[in-house]
Structure formats: structure tokens, C-alpha cells
Scaffold this motif. Sequence first.
Motif: not given
Length: 298
Positions: A30-34, A103-106, A110-111
Motif C-alpha cells: 500500500g504505497r501512494s500512487r505517485v 478508504q483503502q489502497t486497492c 495496488r493503487g
Amino acid sequence: DQSVGGGGFSGGGFGDAFSDIFGDIFGGGGRSRVRKGADLQYNLELTLEDAVSGTTVKIRVPTLKHCTTCSGSGAKPGTSAETCSTCGGHGQVRMQQGFFSVQQTCPNCRGKGTTISDPCNTCHGAGRVKEHKSLSVEVPAGVDNGDRIRLSGEGEAGDASAPSGDLFVQIHVKPHPIFERDNADLYCEVPISIVTAALGGELEVPSLEGRLNLKIPAGTQTHKQFRMRGKGVKPVRGGPIGDLICRIVVETPVKLSAEQKQLLEQFAQSMDKAGKKHSPNENSWIDSMKKFFEDMKS
Ligand SMILES: [Zn+2]
Ligand SMILES: [Zn+2]
């Protein structure tokens, strides 16, 4: 190139950064997208001469570039990345936990918002491949061990819309056969014969700019230091130029011939006749030793 510095990437640097990025794509979690690109560190070995006068060094650094096979999509040519069916491309999903909606990372993409069912063979779905690029590093005059030069944006490539990391060039100065550096000052050990030490003389000593003449006064002892003003290093952060400090070491002669031994014995007799004045340190040491043993007896 490499041969100039003999440097290279430290174990922790590139390897970790590289596997981090793949970890993200293939299920790290679960890291951020960018993501901003990772900072890199390059260990650059320099000679003392190059560190003092400055130099330009070409280095080869690993980097991530867009994969040309798949144009960066990560999908096998002819196929494309699909919008994630779990999150509809948002990268985030809402989970119901009791009364709360969280809300969670998909977990499926994986986001990223997309999934690749048929990954590109060249980049294995990453969209980027490892490559080397050549960089010219301007090393300013006066750098020292441990100094770091920052090359902004020359680190690891980030995600498409994120900035690249920075490249830090860490300076390592190799030991020098003659000089030792202490900030702006240079130290150099100068062995002289007992004759020069006793009679005085003039000798050549090295400096980074060339030969210098050093006058040795009669009666010079071991550990005597002679300071040559302004013959040291101009520090990279400014300030006065340092000095060159010559440390004298009087060398005891070895492998003497019979004639030389005889001459020294004659010399010793002449010294003894004259009493204590020629070896003041030795004689005061003998006196204090005598006193020490007398005090012990009483
Ligand atoms: Zn590819
Ligand atoms: Zn998804």
C-alpha cells in the motif's frame, strides 16, 4: 570513467532503490500512487591532488528509463493495461467496517488503477528498464573526505508525473604517500640525518605546488615542526589557505662500517670530555632518574 576514481555505488544505494520500485508494482504493498524517484549515492575516490585543485570526473550511473518495447505501459506490445475492475481505475476502494466506511489502497492493482494481464517481456511489466548514463561531475577545488556534491534530479526516475530523485556524490580522498591533510593544513614527515640535525643545513621538501627549500637550524631535535605559511589547502567553503607543516624525525644511522663506528666512538669520547652541555635532555633525564631512586630508598 571508472578508472579515474575507482569509485562505485555503495551496496545500500542503488540496489535497494531499484527493488523498492519493483516491490511496489509486484505486490510490495500500500504505497501512494505517485512516487518521487529515489536519491542515489555515488562514492567517488579522488587523489589528494585532485581534491585540492579540483577536477571534472565522468561517472556512469544506473538509471531507470522508459521501456521502448512497450512504450512504458508495461503491457506486451499489442495488448494494453486494463482499467482495474476492482476499483474502476481510482486506485482506492471503500471498505465497510461496522458503521464506518474506510478508504483503502486497492488490493487488486495496488493503487495503480490499472492491471496488466500480459506483461511486457523486456521490463516485466514495470514500464521502465535499467540503463546507465554518463555524467560529468565538477569537483570544486578544496573538497575533503566526506564532502557531498548534490546533482539535483540526477537520481532515480520517479513515476510518470513525479520528480526524479537527487544524486549525491560522496568524496573519498585516497591516502597520500607523503602528505596527511588536516582541514586546510598539510602535514609531512621529514627524516634528517644526525649530522644535518646537529650541524644544520638546507634541504628540499615537497609541496603540492613543487619543491620548497627548508632551512634546518643547528641543534634541531626530532618532532620539531617547521611551518611553511600558505602552502596548504584552500578550503572549499572559503577561508584562508592553510600551511604545510614539516615534522622532523632524526634518523639514527644503521649498518655502520668499522671506520664509521670508530669515528662515532672518538666522537663520544670528545662529548664526554665536555661534560653535560651537549646532551641537556639526556642529562636532565638521568638526574631525575637518580633522584627517583634516592627518594624511593629514604
Ligand atoms: Zn516494457
Ligand atoms: Zn484497483
